[in-house]
Design a protein around this motif. Structure first.
Motif, PDB file in Angstrom:
ATOM      1  N   GLU A 157      55.449  11.560  69.203  1.00 45.15           N
ATOM      2  CA  GLU A 157      56.109  12.714  69.808  1.00 45.15           C
ATOM      3  C   GLU A 157      56.250  13.863  68.822  1.00 45.15           C
ATOM      4  OE1 GLU A 157      59.058  10.525  73.082  1.00 45.15           O
ATOM      5  OE2 GLU A 157      59.875  11.430  71.274  1.00 45.15           O
ATOM      6  N   LEU A 174      66.550  22.497  71.793  1.00 40.86           N
ATOM      7  CA  LEU A 174      65.328  21.764  72.093  1.00 40.86           C
ATOM      8  C   LEU A 174      64.569  22.471  73.210  1.00 40.86           C
ATOM      9  CD1 LEU A 174      63.542  19.282  71.610  1.00 40.86           C
ATOM     10  CD2 LEU A 174      64.894  18.089  73.361  1.00 40.86           C
ATOM     11  N   THR A 214      59.749  18.351  74.310  1.00 41.71           N
ATOM     12  CA  THR A 214      59.274  17.187  73.560  1.00 41.71           C
ATOM     13  C   THR A 214      57.884  16.854  74.068  1.00 41.71           C
ATOM     14  OG1 THR A 214      61.498  16.291  73.210  1.00 41.71           O
ATOM     15  CG2 THR A 214      59.665  14.769  72.968  1.00 41.71           C
ATOM     16  N   SER A 227      57.663  12.701  65.041  1.00 43.76           N
ATOM     17  CA  SER A 227      58.355  11.418  64.924  1.00 43.76           C
ATOM     18  C   SER A 227      57.607  10.506  63.963  1.00 43.76           C
ATOM     19  CB  SER A 227      58.465  10.750  66.303  1.00 43.76           C
ATOM     20  OG  SER A 227      57.173  10.486  66.828  1.00 43.76           O
ATOM     21  N   SER A 263      58.730  17.172  68.598  1.00 42.70           N
ATOM     22  CA  SER A 263      59.899  17.861  69.160  1.00 42.70           C
ATOM     23  C   SER A 263      59.867  19.311  68.703  1.00 42.70           C
ATOM     24  CB  SER A 263      61.195  17.196  68.695  1.00 42.70           C
ATOM     25  OG  SER A 263      61.242  15.845  69.121  1.00 42.70           O
ATOM     26  N   ASN A 283      68.597  16.466  62.383  1.00 47.58           N
ATOM     27  CA  ASN A 283      67.804  15.403  62.979  1.00 47.58           C
ATOM     28  C   ASN A 283      68.557  14.078  62.936  1.00 47.58           C
ATOM     29  OD1 ASN A 283      65.490  16.873  63.708  1.00 47.58           O
ATOM     30  ND2 ASN A 283      64.684  16.769  61.620  1.00 47.58           N
TER      31      ASN A 283
END
Length: 301
Positions: free
Chosen positions: A229, A243, A246, A224, A231, A205
């Motif tokens: 958010e 990823l 998001t 976050s 992820s 991260n």
């Protein structure tokens, strides 16, 4: 759930006490211990308080049994039932279809617990805190204890096998066993995969994160710091976590304390002093919420 006397009655003496509840749910007595202050570090108080709470709980349950009381489990709302189990740091809930029961760890107290039909059974205990737990479909238990990753014998939980040891485990928040037998270790710093005794970094991260989660199918989620958010990453076959999406929440949740990825794509969230579990769809739209009888949930299964 406990109280501390820190050099207040006798200089150089620290005491910790926990309440004993009577059949009606009121405080009927207390259990306590004391020791010299120089032997009572702040981090040790929580561990010992957790053990003391377990003793007080056992006495409380015995009082309920003797009086014929059914205990103080209660239906809070249509969707929420509260079980009267007290622990200093309950964490990492895992539902077992096999046993139709709930596994959870008392992280500070170093115990693995099985909750079924309103009763708590201590599966095993360690002298140091437990950081994370995973339970497989056949009830094999994996634990991060200190800086060691252990596998418990499903027949005799007092017997454990060390499968990895390293300083990186000191920051582990969650672990998960993939179908092929590999393990995922997640922390706020990133994720790793344990394969054949070797730990490989899957993702690091770059921004500050406040909470992590691993879904039943091996997806990894981080929230976050601003609570706006989520992820979501998927472990690929090339030793990387890619990823997947998001999710931007239409109602930000500052101070996230627990995160859960549902198999149906939903996201469950609790926040500090939020008094509820919030549920979002895969696009970040809030679906509903369930009120809680406590301000903060620290783990969701």
């Amino acid at each position: 759930g406990f109280t501390v006397d820190d050099n207040e009655i006798l200089d150089g003496v620290v005491c910790v006490a926990a309440p004993i509840y009577g059949p009606a749910g009121d405080v009927a007595a207390a259990a306590s211990f004391k020791c010299p202050a120089h032997r009572m570090e702040a981090k040790r108080r929580g561990e010992l308080a957790s053990i003391l709470q377990e003793v007080a709980l056992a006495i409380s349950q015995e009082l309920s049994v003797r009086s014929g009381s059914s205990g103080s489990d209660q239906q809070v709302t249509r969707n929420v039932r509260a079980f009267d189990v007290k622990a200093f740091n309950a964490y990492d809930l895992h539902w077992s279809d096999e046993k139709q029961a709930l596994y959870w760890i008392d992280a500070a107290g170093g115990s693995v617990n099985l909750q079924k039909d309103g009763r708590r059974e201590v599966v095993t205990r360690f002298a140091v805190p437990i950081r994370a737990m995973a339970v497989t479909w056949d009830d094999m238990i994996y634990l991060v204890v200190g800086e060691r990753l252990l596998r418990l014998n499903p027949v005799d939980a007092a017997v454990s096998t060390e499968i990895y040891a390293g300083a990186i485990l000191h920051h582990a928040d969650h672990i998960h066993v993939l179908e092929e037998g590999h393990l995922i270790v997640a922390s706020l710093e990133g994720a790793f995969r344990l394969k054949g005794g070797e730990l490989t970094e899957l993702h690091k991260n770059k921004a500050a994160m406040v909470c992590s989660a691993i879904s039943a199918d091996g997806r990894i989620a981080w929230a976050s710091a601003d609570g706006e958010e989520i992820s979501i990453f998927k472990v690929a076959g090339n030793d990387a976590a890619e990823l997947q999406t998001t999710v931007r929440l239409d109602r930000p949740v500052p101070g996230i304390s627990a995160l859960h990825l549902g198999s149906d794509g939903t996201i469950g969230i609790s926040q500090q002093e939020g008094w509820a579990i919030w549920r979002y769809d895969a696009q970040g739209r809030m679906l509903d919420s369930d009120p809680l009888p406590v301000p903060t949930a620290v783990s969701i299964a």
